[in-house]
Scaffold this motif. Sequence first.
Motif, PDB file in Angstrom:
ATOM      1  N   GLU A  42       0.309   0.974  -2.972  1.00  0.00           N
ATOM      2  CA  GLU A  42       0.711  -0.424  -3.053  1.00  0.00           C
ATOM      3  C   GLU A  42       0.638  -0.911  -4.497  1.00  0.00           C
ATOM      4  O   GLU A  42      -0.305  -0.630  -5.212  1.00  0.00           O
ATOM      5  CB  GLU A  42      -0.213  -1.271  -2.174  1.00  0.00           C
ATOM      6  CG  GLU A  42       0.126  -2.744  -2.207  1.00  0.00           C
ATOM      7  CD  GLU A  42      -0.712  -3.563  -1.233  1.00  0.00           C
ATOM      8  OE1 GLU A  42      -1.378  -2.980  -0.370  1.00  0.00           O
ATOM      9  OE2 GLU A  42      -0.687  -4.793  -1.345  1.00  0.00           O
ATOM     10  N   ARG A  59       2.508   5.222   6.751  1.00  0.00           N
ATOM     11  CA  ARG A  59       2.459   3.991   5.958  1.00  0.00           C
ATOM     12  C   ARG A  59       1.210   3.240   6.367  1.00  0.00           C
ATOM     13  O   ARG A  59       0.885   3.202   7.552  1.00  0.00           O
ATOM     14  CB  ARG A  59       3.631   3.074   6.287  1.00  0.00           C
ATOM     15  CG  ARG A  59       4.954   3.544   5.891  1.00  0.00           C
ATOM     16  CD  ARG A  59       6.008   2.523   6.296  1.00  0.00           C
ATOM     17  NE  ARG A  59       7.278   3.188   6.364  1.00  0.00           N
ATOM     18  CZ  ARG A  59       7.972   3.556   5.290  1.00  0.00           C
ATOM     19  NH1 ARG A  59       7.507   3.276   4.082  1.00  0.00           N
ATOM     20  NH2 ARG A  59       9.117   4.184   5.414  1.00  0.00           N
ATOM     21  N   ARG A  61      -1.498  -0.306   5.278  1.00  0.00           N
ATOM     22  CA  ARG A  61      -1.865  -1.415   4.422  1.00  0.00           C
ATOM     23  C   ARG A  61      -3.371  -1.575   4.471  1.00  0.00           C
ATOM     24  O   ARG A  61      -3.968  -1.556   5.543  1.00  0.00           O
ATOM     25  CB  ARG A  61      -1.172  -2.704   4.892  1.00  0.00           C
ATOM     26  CG  ARG A  61      -1.079  -3.720   3.793  1.00  0.00           C
ATOM     27  CD  ARG A  61       0.122  -4.644   3.968  1.00  0.00           C
ATOM     28  NE  ARG A  61       0.507  -5.204   2.679  1.00  0.00           N
ATOM     29  CZ  ARG A  61       0.534  -6.512   2.419  1.00  0.00           C
ATOM     30  NH1 ARG A  61       0.242  -7.372   3.338  1.00  0.00           N
ATOM     31  NH2 ARG A  61       0.880  -6.944   1.230  1.00  0.00           N
ATOM     32  N   CYS A  80      11.145   8.263   3.566  1.00  0.00           N
ATOM     33  CA  CYS A  80      10.110   7.264   3.263  1.00  0.00           C
ATOM     34  C   CYS A  80      10.700   5.950   2.796  1.00  0.00           C
ATOM     35  O   CYS A  80      10.251   4.887   3.186  1.00  0.00           O
ATOM     36  CB  CYS A  80       9.166   7.784   2.192  1.00  0.00           C
ATOM     37  SG  CYS A  80       8.148   9.140   2.737  1.00  0.00           S
ATOM     38  N   ASP A  81      11.681   5.988   1.969  1.00  0.00           N
ATOM     39  CA  ASP A  81      12.017   4.763   1.242  1.00  0.00           C
ATOM     40  C   ASP A  81      13.508   4.636   0.987  1.00  0.00           C
ATOM     41  O   ASP A  81      13.934   4.463  -0.140  1.00  0.00           O
ATOM     42  CB  ASP A  81      11.336   4.737  -0.124  1.00  0.00           C
ATOM     43  CG  ASP A  81       9.967   5.338  -0.086  1.00  0.00           C
ATOM     44  OD1 ASP A  81       9.031   4.597   0.166  1.00  0.00           O
ATOM     45  OD2 ASP A  81       9.861   6.556  -0.300  1.00  0.00           O
ATOM     46  N   HIS A  92       3.077  -1.629   0.318  1.00  0.00           N
ATOM     47  CA  HIS A  92       2.125  -0.898   1.154  1.00  0.00           C
ATOM     48  C   HIS A  92       1.970   0.500   0.558  1.00  0.00           C
ATOM     49  O   HIS A  92       2.666   0.853  -0.388  1.00  0.00           O
ATOM     50  CB  HIS A  92       2.639  -0.813   2.587  1.00  0.00           C
ATOM     51  CG  HIS A  92       3.924  -0.059   2.724  1.00  0.00           C
ATOM     52  ND1 HIS A  92       5.142  -0.617   2.406  1.00  0.00           N
ATOM     53  CD2 HIS A  92       4.192   1.212   3.084  1.00  0.00           C
ATOM     54  CE1 HIS A  92       6.096   0.273   2.609  1.00  0.00           C
ATOM     55  NE2 HIS A  92       5.554   1.393   3.012  1.00  0.00           N
ATOM     56  N   SER A  93       1.084   1.261   1.126  1.00  0.00           N
ATOM     57  CA  SER A  93       0.848   2.608   0.621  1.00  0.00           C
ATOM     58  C   SER A  93       1.374   3.631   1.611  1.00  0.00           C
ATOM     59  O   SER A  93       1.577   3.337   2.781  1.00  0.00           O
ATOM     60  CB  SER A  93      -0.645   2.845   0.397  1.00  0.00           C
ATOM     61  OG  SER A  93      -1.181   1.871  -0.460  1.00  0.00           O
ATOM     62  N   ILE A  94       1.582   4.837   1.110  1.00  0.00           N
ATOM     63  CA  ILE A  94       1.936   5.950   1.982  1.00  0.00           C
ATOM     64  C   ILE A  94       0.937   7.067   1.719  1.00  0.00           C
ATOM     65  O   ILE A  94       0.713   7.443   0.575  1.00  0.00           O
ATOM     66  CB  ILE A  94       3.370   6.453   1.703  1.00  0.00           C
ATOM     67  CG1 ILE A  94       4.369   5.319   1.931  1.00  0.00           C
ATOM     68  CG2 ILE A  94       3.704   7.648   2.572  1.00  0.00           C
ATOM     69  CD1 ILE A  94       5.811   5.727   1.685  1.00  0.00           C
TER      70      ILE A  94
ATOM     71  N   SER B 133       9.974  -5.497   5.478  1.00  0.00           N
ATOM     72  CA  SER B 133       8.610  -5.661   4.985  1.00  0.00           C
ATOM     73  C   SER B 133       7.875  -6.739   5.771  1.00  0.00           C
ATOM     74  O   SER B 133       6.696  -6.597   6.103  1.00  0.00           O
ATOM     75  CB  SER B 133       8.645  -5.996   3.495  1.00  0.00           C
ATOM     76  OG  SER B 133       7.357  -6.219   3.012  1.00  0.00           O
ATOM     77  N   ARG B 136       6.741  -5.291   9.016  1.00  0.00           N
ATOM     78  CA  ARG B 136       5.500  -4.519   8.868  1.00  0.00           C
ATOM     79  C   ARG B 136       4.297  -5.434   8.819  1.00  0.00           C
ATOM     80  O   ARG B 136       3.263  -5.172   9.433  1.00  0.00           O
ATOM     81  CB  ARG B 136       5.558  -3.678   7.585  1.00  0.00           C
ATOM     82  CG  ARG B 136       6.217  -2.338   7.735  1.00  0.00           C
ATOM     83  CD  ARG B 136       5.942  -1.476   6.504  1.00  0.00           C
ATOM     84  NE  ARG B 136       6.537  -2.032   5.309  1.00  0.00           N
ATOM     85  CZ  ARG B 136       7.717  -1.679   4.825  1.00  0.00           C
ATOM     86  NH1 ARG B 136       8.441  -0.768   5.458  1.00  0.00           N
ATOM     87  NH2 ARG B 136       8.190  -2.218   3.724  1.00  0.00           N
TER      88      ARG B 136
END
Lengths: 265, 265
Positions: A42, A59, A61, A80-81, A92-94, B133, B136
Motif C-alpha cells: 500500500e 489482496r 488491507r 493482479c492489476d 492495498h497490499s498484495i 477500490s 474493496r
Amino acid sequence: MPNFLIAKLQWFTPLSDADRLALHGATAKRRQVGAREDIAHEGQAHGPVRMILDGWACRYRQLDDGRRQITAILLPGDLCDTHVNVLCEMDHSIGTITPVTLAEIARDRLDALVGSRPIVGRALWWEMLAAVSVQREWTVNIARREGIARLGHLFCELFHRLRAVGLTRDFGYGLPLRQSELADALGLTEVHVNRCLRALRDRDLITLRGRWLTILDLPALERASLFRPNYLHLGRRNAANAVGPVPARPPETYRYGSSHYQSAR
Amino acid sequence: MPNFLIAKLQWFTPLSDADRLALHGATAKRRQVGAREDIAHEGQAHGPVRMILDGWACRYRQLDDGRRQITAILLPGDLCDTHVNVLCEMDHSIGTITPVTLAEIARDRLDALVGSRPIVGRALWWEMLAAVSVQREWTVNIARREGIARLGHLFCELFHRLRAVGLTRDFGYGLPLRQSELADALGLTEVHVNRCLRALRDRDLITLRGRWLTILDLPALERASLFRPNYLHLGRRNAANAVGPVPARPPETYRYGSSHYQSAR
DNA sequence: CGGTTCATTGAGATATCTCAATGGTCGTGG
DNA sequence: CCACGACCATTGAGATATCTCAATGAACCG
C-alpha cells in the motif's frame, strides 16, 4: 507449467493459436516470490501488470489496530492489476500465501497486445469484470451469511475457480490457507473459524486434512452456504470448442510453487 | 443540470473543451426512473451503458431468504456498467433510491468515444478502478468495523464522494437513505442502525434531521470510523487547473431528482 | 529433540439480532 | 382542515453469534 490464464480465458471465449502465442509471449518474463511475502505494498507507485502463474496470493488491507482484512484470493491465472497504473498509488497490499511464480508485463506491452488482438482484449475485460463481481459477492458473503455458511461459501467459490483452471481433483483441492488467514478473509476470528470448520466436518460436508480440502457433498455444501455460482461467470462459455464443465483429466499438479505443502495421503 | 460525471473525472485529469463536449454529447439521451424502482435486474441481458445524471441508486443482491445486501451506492456522475456487456448477464440488480435521471449510452458509441479521445478513455478507466477500490473498502468496512464505525465510515465516504461533484454544503449533505437501507448497505439490522445513529448523535459527531446529514466534526468522525480517504483516489488530482479540495461555491441543488425530499430548514 | 508455529478447547464478555410494541411523520381523501 | 392509514423511526427485553483471553495439544523444522 500450463498457462492457467489461457485456460481461464477460454471459459469466456475460444482463443486462436496466435492469441495463445501472444499471451504466452507477454507472460514470458517471470519472477519468484517466497511464501508469505509482500508482492506490492500500500502506498507504492504502480509497477508492471502482474499475473499469478503459479501459487496463491491475496489482496489485503492492514488496519490501524494490527488486524488485517483479506479482500481477495488470487489463484493461478489471476491478474493482479489490470490497467491499475491509471491510479497514482496502491490502496492495498498484495501478499503471497504460498511461493508464487509471477509474470510481469510492461504496461505498453499489454496495451500493444490488447490493441493488436481484440479477442484477447475482450477476454481480459471479462477477466477483470468477473473479478469485480467476485469482489461484490465477498461483500455479500461477509455481510449476510453467518460463520458456517461464510466459510462454506468460500470453499465453494475456490472449488469452482480452481476447477476452471484444472487445479481440482475430483471434489478436492489443496488449500494452503491457515485458519488465521481464513479468518482474515472472512472477517471472523481464528477461534471462530476453527469452530465453524468443525461444524462443517460434523455435518459431513467437508474433510480437511494435510492442507487438502475434500468437499463430500457439493450440492449440499452449496445449499448450506447459499451459494450460487452465477457471479463467477464461468457458467456458459460461449466458446465453440466448449468441452464439459469439468476438465477431463486431473490436474498435473496440486502442489504450490515449490513442494511446500504436502498433499493428502 | 451540471454534468456530474465531468466534474468527477476532472479530479483525475483536466479535460479539454472538446473532451467535455464529447462527453456531453454521449450522455444526451436521457431517461427518468422513479424512486425505489429497478433500473436493471439480476439475470437480465445487458443493455446500454448507464450513467446516473441525477439522484441516488444502488447495486444490490437479493438473498433467498428475502434479505438483501446493497453492495454499492451510486451517486450523480457514477457509471453503472462500464463495458459490463462483456459478461452474458447481470449478476446483481440496480435499483433507485430517489427519482433518478439516467443517461444511456450505446456500447458502440462509448467505444467510439474512448477510441477517439484517449484522455476520456483514461479518465473512464480511472472512474472504474476507483469504483472497484470503493468496493474493496466496503468489504473491509463490513468485515472489520463495528456498527458505529461502520455507519460513520459510510457517512465519511459519501461526504467525500458528494463533495467531489459539488453536492455538499459545508459539512452536510442530503441523505435520502432510510434506516432500513442503511442496514441493507452495512450488513446490519434496521434496529441496530437506529441505535448506532443515536450513538453518533450522542457523541456529537453528526446530526440527521429531515433527510439532511450534518457532520459536526469531520476529523473526529473519520478518526472514530477508522476512515482514510486514500481509497477514493480523489486525493491529489494531477490536474494543472487544480482548485482547492472543496468546491468554492455551494452546490446548486441538494434535492434529489424531482422535489421528493425536503432539505433541513 | 527442543522450539516454534498452528490448531483446538473452554468459559465468560459483548455486539448484534429477533420479536414485539409504541410513537412520529406525511400524504391523501373526506 | 381534520382524520386516517401507511410508512418509518424508536425503544425494550431476551436470544444468539461471535469475540476475547487463556491454556493445552498437535504438527513441523532445524
